[in-house]
Design an enzyme around this catalytic site. Structure first.
Site, PDB file in Angstrom:
ATOM      1  CG  ASP A  28      -2.041   0.964   1.145  1.00 49.66           C
ATOM      2  OD1 ASP A  28      -2.291   1.490   0.039  1.00 49.66           O
ATOM      3  OD2 ASP A  28      -2.685   1.220   2.178  1.00 49.66           O
ATOM      4  CG  ASN A  76      -7.167  -2.452  -6.469  1.00 50.51           C
ATOM      5  OD1 ASN A  76      -6.247  -3.236  -6.258  1.00 50.51           O
ATOM      6  ND2 ASN A  76      -7.507  -1.532  -5.571  1.00 50.51           N
TER       7      ASN A  76
HETATM    8  C1  FPP Z   1      -1.853   0.265  -3.383  1.00 54.94           C
HETATM    9  O1  FPP Z   1      -1.370   1.587  -3.313  1.00 54.94           O
HETATM   10  C2  FPP Z   1      -1.217  -0.408  -4.483  1.00 54.94           C
HETATM   11  C3  FPP Z   1      -1.890  -0.971  -5.529  1.00 54.94           C
HETATM   12  C4  FPP Z   1      -3.346  -1.000  -5.659  1.00 54.94           C
HETATM   13  C5  FPP Z   1      -1.148  -1.582  -6.637  1.00 54.94           C
HETATM   14  C6  FPP Z   1      -0.004  -2.404  -6.199  1.00 54.94           C
HETATM   15  C7  FPP Z   1       0.843  -2.697  -7.358  1.00 54.94           C
HETATM   16  C8  FPP Z   1       2.185  -2.672  -7.340  1.00 54.94           C
HETATM   17  C9  FPP Z   1       2.973  -2.397  -6.144  1.00 54.94           C
HETATM   18  C10 FPP Z   1       2.967  -3.026  -8.530  1.00 54.94           C
HETATM   19  C11 FPP Z   1       2.647  -4.441  -8.866  1.00 54.94           C
HETATM   20  C12 FPP Z   1       3.618  -5.010  -9.718  1.00 54.94           C
HETATM   21  C13 FPP Z   1       3.398  -6.109 -10.435  1.00 54.94           C
HETATM   22  C14 FPP Z   1       4.541  -6.745 -11.052  1.00 54.94           C
HETATM   23  C15 FPP Z   1       2.062  -6.700 -10.679  1.00 54.94           C
HETATM   24  P1  FPP Z   1      -2.402   2.770  -3.521  1.00 54.94           P
HETATM   25  O2  FPP Z   1      -2.429   3.121  -4.953  1.00 54.94           O
HETATM   26  O3  FPP Z   1      -3.731   2.386  -2.948  1.00 54.94           O
HETATM   27  O4  FPP Z   1      -1.725   3.884  -2.660  1.00 54.94           O
HETATM   28  P2  FPP Z   1      -2.462   5.021  -1.852  1.00 54.94           P
HETATM   29  O5  FPP Z   1      -3.260   4.334  -0.768  1.00 54.94           O
HETATM   30  O6  FPP Z   1      -1.354   5.839  -1.322  1.00 54.94           O
HETATM   31  O7  FPP Z   1      -3.332   5.770  -2.807  1.00 54.94           O
END
Ligand code: FPP
Length: 254
Positions: A28, A76
């Site tokens: 996250d 998501n």
């Molecule tokens: C949450 O952070 C993260 C995600 C929904 C996506 C996670 C994906 C990756 C780390 C890359 C994945 C890589 C591969 C190879 C599949 P957020 O966007 O919710 O962060 P925030 O809460 O700060 O908005």
């Protein structure tokens, strides 16, 4: 909880004989990492992908047997389509550059989730990576992609009900193991349940990740945003885990 970036060597030593076999991570904070730098949210996901590479290698080097990463949840899809599209490209970019390293480190790719909803090119990248690493028998890198635990449990219940209906299964014989055997983590066998669940970025919730499997996991909430997490962060989380007394509902020294 801990959040400081202290040098791991200054802290209590890592006990290499008690590395958690299965570590699950809710990655996250990509968006907040980017926002802090006045960058678009997707820049956080791009950097987050680099962190996936770093942490995969660190976990493999430490002797972790399964690393489960929550990459895209069934919820998501609610994000703006431009962000969803970017996230759908990430496995393609990741595997196109990283599969040779995975093979070199003997890491096998596995996926939990309904991948049939992913764009075709993403499905192909994932399926190719699974095939290309099929002979690796070191760490399993288990991506949760279009995964939600309630969805997983609902599918398991449907499957069990249909086996009962077909006369293949007597309801009297349904055990906890029957449930585990019908979940998307079933191919992991006795390693299906994480020993340690880490969530980055300071949020302290589970967000529909491996609800059944984390029944007895140790939970570690760290303040770092996922793009800032690294091998030392992983070691600190493991050292913290090693300081806990897991009792599984029993008593210490039983
Ligand atoms: C949450 O952070 C993260 C995600 C929904 C996506 C996670 C994906 C990756 C780390 C890359 C994945 C890589 C591969 C190879 C599949 P957020 O966007 O919710 O962060 P925030 O809460 O700060 O908005």
């Amino acid at each position: 909880m801990f959040s400081s970036k202290k040098d791991v060597s200054q802290e209590q030593a890592l006990d290499m004989s008690r590395i958690p076999a299965h570590i699950a991570i809710i990655m996250d904070g990509n968006g907040r990492w980017a926002q802090k730098r006045h960058l678009p949210r997707v820049a956080g996901h791009k950097q987050g992908m680099q962190t996936v590479k770093t942490v995969t290698m660190a976990a493999s080097d430490l002797g972790v047997k399964v690393l489960s990463l929550y990459a895209f949840s069934t919820e998501n899809w609610k994000r703006p389509s431009s962000e969803v599209n970017y996230l759908m490209q990430l496995p393609i970019r990741f595997f196109s550059t990283f599969v040779p390293d995975l093979v070199k480190h003997n890491v096998r790719v596995m996926v939990m989730g309904d991948t049939t909803r992913l764009p075709e090119a993403t499905q192909k990248a994932v399926n190719d990576a699974i095939k290309d690493t099929a002979d690796c028998d070191g760490m399993v890198l288990n991506f949760a992609l279009n995964y939600g635990s309630r969805d997983e449990i609902t599918r398991a219940v449907k499957q069990i009900a249909s086996e009962v209906q077909d006369g293949q299964l007597d309801p009297a014989n349904i055990t906890e193991q029957t449930i585990s055997d019908h979940l998307m983590s079933a191919p992991l066998g006795e390693l299906a349940d994480p020993d340690l669940l880490i969530r980055t970025s300071g949020e302290e919730r589970i967000s529909n990740f491996m609800l059944w499997q984390i029944g007895y996991s140790e939970l570690e909430f760290v303040d770092e945003h996922w793009p800032d997490f690294d091998g030392d962060s992983l070691k600190r989380a493991i050292i913290d885990f090693q300081g806990r007394h897991r009792r599984f509902g029993g008593l210490v020294n039983q």
